[in-house]
Design an enzyme around this catalytic site. Structure first.
Site, PDB file in Angstrom:
ATOM      1  N   ILE A 216       1.830 -81.316  44.049  1.00  0.00           N
ATOM      2  CA  ILE A 216       2.967 -82.237  44.201  1.00  0.00           C
ATOM      3  C   ILE A 216       2.665 -83.514  43.422  1.00  0.00           C
ATOM      4  O   ILE A 216       1.758 -84.265  43.782  1.00  0.00           O
ATOM      5  CB  ILE A 216       3.211 -82.570  45.694  1.00  0.00           C
ATOM      6  CG1 ILE A 216       3.417 -81.283  46.501  1.00  0.00           C
ATOM      7  CG2 ILE A 216       4.414 -83.499  45.835  1.00  0.00           C
ATOM      8  CD1 ILE A 216       3.363 -81.488  48.012  1.00  0.00           C
ATOM      9  N   ARG A 217       3.427 -83.722  42.355  1.00  0.00           N
ATOM     10  CA  ARG A 217       3.149 -84.854  41.449  1.00  0.00           C
ATOM     11  C   ARG A 217       1.634 -85.009  41.253  1.00  0.00           C
ATOM     12  O   ARG A 217       1.052 -86.070  41.427  1.00  0.00           O
ATOM     13  CB  ARG A 217       3.758 -86.158  41.979  1.00  0.00           C
ATOM     14  CG  ARG A 217       5.278 -86.154  41.898  1.00  0.00           C
ATOM     15  CD  ARG A 217       5.882 -87.467  42.368  1.00  0.00           C
ATOM     16  NE  ARG A 217       5.664 -87.690  43.782  1.00  0.00           N
ATOM     17  CZ  ARG A 217       6.356 -87.092  44.749  1.00  0.00           C
ATOM     18  NH1 ARG A 217       7.300 -86.220  44.446  1.00  0.00           N
ATOM     19  NH2 ARG A 217       6.117 -87.339  46.006  1.00  0.00           N
TER      20      ARG A 217
ATOM     21  N   ARG B 132      -3.210 -88.954  36.075  1.00  0.00           N
ATOM     22  CA  ARG B 132      -2.267 -89.047  37.182  1.00  0.00           C
ATOM     23  C   ARG B 132      -0.920 -88.455  36.779  1.00  0.00           C
ATOM     24  O   ARG B 132      -0.524 -88.584  35.626  1.00  0.00           O
ATOM     25  CB  ARG B 132      -2.107 -90.528  37.517  1.00  0.00           C
ATOM     26  CG  ARG B 132      -1.817 -90.808  38.927  1.00  0.00           C
ATOM     27  CD  ARG B 132      -1.837 -92.307  39.184  1.00  0.00           C
ATOM     28  NE  ARG B 132      -0.718 -92.618  40.013  1.00  0.00           N
ATOM     29  CZ  ARG B 132       0.252 -93.437  39.692  1.00  0.00           C
ATOM     30  NH1 ARG B 132       0.231 -94.087  38.561  1.00  0.00           N
ATOM     31  NH2 ARG B 132       1.229 -93.623  40.534  1.00  0.00           N
TER      32      ARG B 132
ATOM     33  N   CYS C 231      -5.579 -84.297  45.856  1.00  0.00           N
ATOM     34  CA  CYS C 231      -4.509 -84.938  45.074  1.00  0.00           C
ATOM     35  C   CYS C 231      -4.760 -86.444  44.902  1.00  0.00           C
ATOM     36  O   CYS C 231      -5.648 -86.825  44.153  1.00  0.00           O
ATOM     37  CB  CYS C 231      -3.157 -84.621  45.695  1.00  0.00           C
ATOM     38  SG  CYS C 231      -1.808 -84.815  44.525  1.00  0.00           S
TER      39      CYS C 231
ATOM     40  N   HIS D 282      -2.981 -79.287  47.508  1.00  0.00           N
ATOM     41  CA  HIS D 282      -2.945 -79.692  48.917  1.00  0.00           C
ATOM     42  C   HIS D 282      -3.190 -78.523  49.879  1.00  0.00           C
ATOM     43  O   HIS D 282      -2.216 -78.012  50.444  1.00  0.00           O
ATOM     44  CB  HIS D 282      -1.557 -80.246  49.255  1.00  0.00           C
ATOM     45  CG  HIS D 282      -1.212 -81.506  48.569  1.00  0.00           C
ATOM     46  ND1 HIS D 282      -1.474 -82.740  49.112  1.00  0.00           N
ATOM     47  CD2 HIS D 282      -0.610 -81.740  47.381  1.00  0.00           C
ATOM     48  CE1 HIS D 282      -1.046 -83.677  48.290  1.00  0.00           C
ATOM     49  NE2 HIS D 282      -0.517 -83.099  47.234  1.00  0.00           N
TER      50      HIS D 282
ATOM     51  N   GLU E  20      -4.135 -78.683  52.763  1.00  0.00           N
ATOM     52  CA  GLU E  20      -3.740 -79.111  54.112  1.00  0.00           C
ATOM     53  C   GLU E  20      -2.286 -78.749  54.413  1.00  0.00           C
ATOM     54  O   GLU E  20      -1.870 -78.779  55.566  1.00  0.00           O
ATOM     55  CB  GLU E  20      -3.986 -80.626  54.291  1.00  0.00           C
ATOM     56  CG  GLU E  20      -3.050 -81.565  53.540  1.00  0.00           C
ATOM     57  CD  GLU E  20      -3.411 -81.769  52.067  1.00  0.00           C
ATOM     58  OE1 GLU E  20      -4.246 -81.012  51.532  1.00  0.00           O
ATOM     59  OE2 GLU E  20      -2.832 -82.679  51.444  1.00  0.00           O
TER      60      GLU E  20
ATOM     61  N   GLY F 140      -1.164 -88.340  48.893  1.00  0.00           N
ATOM     62  CA  GLY F 140      -0.228 -89.429  49.181  1.00  0.00           C
ATOM     63  C   GLY F 140       0.048 -90.133  47.883  1.00  0.00           C
ATOM     64  O   GLY F 140       0.431 -89.495  46.911  1.00  0.00           O
ATOM     65  N   GLU F 141      -0.207 -91.406  47.854  1.00  0.00           N
ATOM     66  CA  GLU F 141       0.010 -92.184  46.632  1.00  0.00           C
ATOM     67  C   GLU F 141      -1.229 -93.047  46.387  1.00  0.00           C
ATOM     68  O   GLU F 141      -1.527 -93.960  47.155  1.00  0.00           O
ATOM     69  CB  GLU F 141       1.291 -93.022  46.798  1.00  0.00           C
ATOM     70  CG  GLU F 141       1.596 -93.927  45.634  1.00  0.00           C
ATOM     71  CD  GLU F 141       1.512 -93.219  44.287  1.00  0.00           C
ATOM     72  OE1 GLU F 141       2.179 -92.198  44.095  1.00  0.00           O
ATOM     73  OE2 GLU F 141       0.748 -93.701  43.434  1.00  0.00           O
ATOM     74  N   SER F 142      -1.936 -92.708  45.301  1.00  0.00           N
ATOM     75  CA  SER F 142      -3.230 -93.353  45.055  1.00  0.00           C
ATOM     76  C   SER F 142      -3.102 -94.866  44.847  1.00  0.00           C
ATOM     77  O   SER F 142      -3.981 -95.623  45.259  1.00  0.00           O
ATOM     78  CB  SER F 142      -3.923 -92.704  43.862  1.00  0.00           C
ATOM     79  OG  SER F 142      -3.118 -92.815  42.712  1.00  0.00           O
TER      80      SER F 142
END
Ligand code: GLN
Length: 203
Positions: free
Chosen positions: A138-139, A109, A80, A183, A185, A48-50
């Site tokens: 992904i990023r 990051r 991630c 990822h 998942e 997601g976004e840390s």
């Protein structure tokens, strides 16, 4: 009895992890409060976004309870953004972003470059049989450096497409803490979740 595995459910791809864990034989639940965290045998920190998750950990009063459980040896798997949260230090993070610890690495990051939104590669992962894992980044972060206590499980193979990512550490384990920059998942391959389930069962 089925191990009870939680997924930190503040933000990110929670549902995909819940589904993957369930198919690996876990009793699953979403974790948003300290009381829910106290009940699980292991925890997945999703992608997601840390920086967002870090802020929400504060809002939900989960920062200290989570640090305590990790210090107490609770098995954890971060993918991630989850890997970023578990790292002891982050480069190119936000100055106010919190680290949970548990994995003695420095992560960078958005390491693959901001213009490179996603990157895929087939990786050999130590401890995973049956051929390479198709890894979706992904990023994504990578592990810039790791303490000797950290076991490197996978690196980006050398290929023209990999560019500066070639040779970078993207899967690691320290005791009962597992982390991947990619990822699993999001693919149908359950082998990393199975490896995490083994860690939870052993624990
Ligand atoms: N770039 C994101 C972060 O800093 C991680 C991306 C992801 O989890 N797919 O948290």
């Amino acid at each position: 009895m089925k191990p009870h595995v939680g997924v930190l459910a503040l933000q990110g791809d929670v549902r995909e992890h819940l589904r993957a864990l369930e198919s690996c034989g876990a009793r699953v639940s979403a974790v948003r409060r300290a009381a829910e965290l106290a009940e699980v045998d292991g925890l997945v920190l999703p992608g997601g976004e840390s920086t967002t998750m870090s802020r929400l950990l504060e809002v939900f009063d989960l920062l200290e309870p989570l640090r305590e459980r990790l210090a107490g040896g609770m098995p954890a798997y971060g993918s991630c953004a989850g890997m970023i949260l578990l790292a002891s230090k982050v480069l190119d993070g936000r100055p106010d972003q919190h680290q949970l610890g548990g994995l003695d690495v420095i992560v960078r990051r958005n390491a693959f470059g901001r213009q490179v939104d996603s990157f895929e590669a087939d990786l050999d992962i130590a401890g995973i049989d049956g051929g390479p894992v198709h890894a979706v980044f992904i990023r994504a972060p990578w592990v810039e450096s790791a303490e000797p206590t950290v076991e490197v499980l996978g690196t980006v193979p050398d290929s023209p497409a990999a560019g500066p990512a070639a040779g970078r550490i993207v899967a690691a384990r320290q005791g009962s803490v597992l982390a991947t920059a990619f990822h699993p998942e999001l693919t149908g391959d359950r082998r990393l979740h199975q490896l995490f389930m083994e860690i939870v069962r052993e624990h």
